[in-house]
Design an enzyme around this catalytic site. Structure first.
Site, PDB file in Angstrom:
ATOM      1  N   HIS A 277      23.168 -32.864 -11.651  1.00 27.90           N
ATOM      2  CA  HIS A 277      23.940 -31.716 -11.233  1.00 27.90           C
ATOM      3  C   HIS A 277      25.231 -32.100 -10.730  1.00 27.90           C
ATOM      4  O   HIS A 277      26.118 -31.225 -10.902  1.00 27.90           O
ATOM      5  CB  HIS A 277      23.147 -30.815 -10.505  1.00 27.90           C
ATOM      6  CG  HIS A 277      23.780 -29.591 -10.131  1.00 27.90           C
ATOM      7  ND1 HIS A 277      24.806 -29.497  -8.858  1.00 27.90           N
ATOM      8  CD2 HIS A 277      24.218 -28.342 -10.580  1.00 27.90           C
ATOM      9  CE1 HIS A 277      25.380 -28.453  -8.830  1.00 27.90           C
ATOM     10  NE2 HIS A 277      25.042 -27.635  -9.604  1.00 27.90           N
ATOM     11  N   CYS A 278      25.229 -33.099 -10.131  1.00 26.26           N
ATOM     12  CA  CYS A 278      26.405 -33.332  -9.190  1.00 26.26           C
ATOM     13  C   CYS A 278      27.725 -34.047  -9.888  1.00 26.26           C
ATOM     14  O   CYS A 278      28.574 -33.392  -9.900  1.00 26.26           O
ATOM     15  CB  CYS A 278      25.991 -34.267  -7.931  1.00 26.26           C
ATOM     16  SG  CYS A 278      24.858 -33.444  -6.602  1.00 26.26           S
ATOM     17  N   VAL A 279      27.569 -35.270 -10.120  1.00 25.83           N
ATOM     18  CA  VAL A 279      28.694 -36.092 -10.858  1.00 25.83           C
ATOM     19  C   VAL A 279      29.336 -35.587 -11.939  1.00 25.83           C
ATOM     20  O   VAL A 279      30.642 -35.482 -11.960  1.00 25.83           O
ATOM     21  CB  VAL A 279      28.337 -37.461 -10.820  1.00 25.83           C
ATOM     22  CG1 VAL A 279      29.422 -38.314 -11.206  1.00 25.83           C
ATOM     23  CG2 VAL A 279      27.680 -38.019  -9.655  1.00 25.83           C
TER      24      VAL A 279
END
Length: 447
Positions: A277-279
């Site tokens: 989900h983040c990068v």
């Protein structure tokens, strides 16, 4: 003593004595491990989720997140410190409410705060004097102050006076057994001095190290900075992989030698694309916000372009290898993708490049299947509905011989790489796993 100070003192006392009832909204990869950690710290916790099946499983002590074992969950349920519910009216009895809902992107790569807005609206229905509301969902700087606070203040209650508001960015690394919620330093901030003190006091009761910053916008920027740092550096080595590969130089050998330098260098590794989900998502929250100030973010956007292009690069290399080594077109080939999850040793497929690899191969006219010991079936996703329901194939000698090529997209430890090396007709290795294991063959190419 004024009323707001009295409200603050009562809440601080309830937090300090572990009497504060805590509500965690969203019981996914962030919310469930956090809720269990809070319960383990001695607070009574209510976990809120809209999915009734999740609630039932959790209350039966059955975890669906690898970071939380069913044994650990069942222990907190049995102790009475954790229970899950789909009844959001119970927010009214919570002293501390933590928001852990998704913050995806729209199809146009713009922030989608619908889950955050809807959750804030739900909290507002039950908001009362003396509650602390903390957002943990990753977002652009200013969200807590400009989005959450106005929704809550529509009730007539005011932040800093009637309730308290804070932000503390989640820090999760699925599959990393060296860290857990309680041992990862926690950045915290509040809307005002008293809110900041309450947020700090609460998390100090849950994690070993708390890192206070001056404003909620600063805390929001910390999370984005962490992930932009990773995105840019991964893009750099992905670009180097392509450039050095054209020169006949192995990027993996280069990185291995470069990381021997004890200062001024940190190793990052190329791959078939970015997942999680983040990068792949978080940098776009800052680029979108920067446009409000008419400021370019060329560096960040270039990194995103390079990383997004990696699945297509892998498929191009696959097509070349099939043609040159096997005399076969990708359009007439069956391809087995090893690893559907976005990183090794976890079942998390969020934004996984393997999903895009499947789609690109089939756009060429080929047929793609996958094997993953952690993922038995492709679940429903917003971006890849056409391939949902496909199941992991068994990894056997006979099965490998039925495929024209194998792409190693995720280097899970539980994969039998020896069998792949011995029996696959063609191997495209995006993780250098065969090189690391000393299983290099002439049937292999790196991409």
């Amino acid at each position: 003593m004024d009323a707001s100070r009295s409200i603050y003192d009562r809440l601080l006392n309830r937090i300090s004595t572990r009497a504060a009832q805590v509500g965690v909204i969203g019981l996914g990869y962030v919310g469930l491990p956090l809720a269990v950690a809070i319960a383990r710290a001695g607070f009574p916790v209510s976990g809120f989720d809209i999915e009734a099946q999740k609630v039932e499983r959790l209350n039966n002590g059955q975890s669906y997140i690898e970071a939380v074992t069913s044994t650990a969950l069942a222990g907190q349920v049995a102790s009475g410190r954790f229970r899950a519910t789909a009844d959001f009216a119970e927010l009214a009895v919570c002293d501390v409410i933590i928001i852990c809902v998704p913050t995806p992107l729209t199809k146009h790569r713009e922030p989608d705060l619908s889950f955050v807005r809807n959750t804030a609206g739900t909290i507002a229905k039950y908001l009362r004097l003396g509650q602390l509301i903390v957002l943990e969902s990753t977002t652009y700087p200013g969200t807590t102050d400009d989005v959450i606070k106005p929704i809550l203040e529509e009730t007539g209650l005011q932040s800093k006076i009637d309730f308290f508001l804070g932000f503390s960015p989640e820090r999760e690394d699925p599959g990393n057994r060296s860290f857990e919620v309680a041992t990862i330093p926690k950045v915290v901030a509040g809307d005002g001095i008293e809110a900041a003190a309450l947020v700090q006091a609460f998390y100090q009761g849950v994690v070993k190290t708390v890192v206070p910053v001056s404003t909620t916008a600063t805390a929001e920027a910390v999370k984005l900075t962490e992930n932009i740092f990773r995105s840019v550096n991964i893009a750099l080595v992905n670009e180097l992989k392509v450039v050095l590969g054209a020169m006949g130089i192995d990027i993996w050998e280069v990185i291995e030698a470069a990381k021997s330098k004890p200062f001024g260098y940190m190793p990052f590794y190329p791959g078939p694309g970015l997942g999680g989900h983040c990068v792949p998502i978080d940098p776009f929250y800052l680029t979108w916000k920067a446009r409000e100030y008419e400021l370019p973010t060329r560096f960040i956007e270039l990194a995103a372009e390079i990383n997004t292009a990696m699945p297509r690069h892998v498929v191009d290399e696959l097509a070349k290898a099939l043609d040159r080594r096997c005399g076969k077109a990708l359009s007439r080939s069956r391809i087995l993708i090893i690893g559907l999850a976005y990183k090794k040793n976890v079942p998390d497929i969020r934004e996984s490049p393997s999903l895009r690899l499947i789609e690109l191969i089939e756009e060429w006219g080929g047929k793609a299947e996958f094997h993953d010991p952690h993922v038995t079936e492709i679940p429903t996703t917003r971006e890849h509905m056409a391939i949902k329901g496909r199941r992991s194939v068994e990894l056997t000698e006979a099965a490998l011989k039925d495929f024209d090529a194998v792409i190693v997209a995720t280097d899970h430890d539980a994969i039998d790489y020896q069998t792949i090396a011995d029996h696959a007709l063609l191997i495209v290795d995006t993780r250098n796993v065969f090189g690391r294991l000393g299983l290099a063959r002439e049937t292999m190419v790196k991409a």
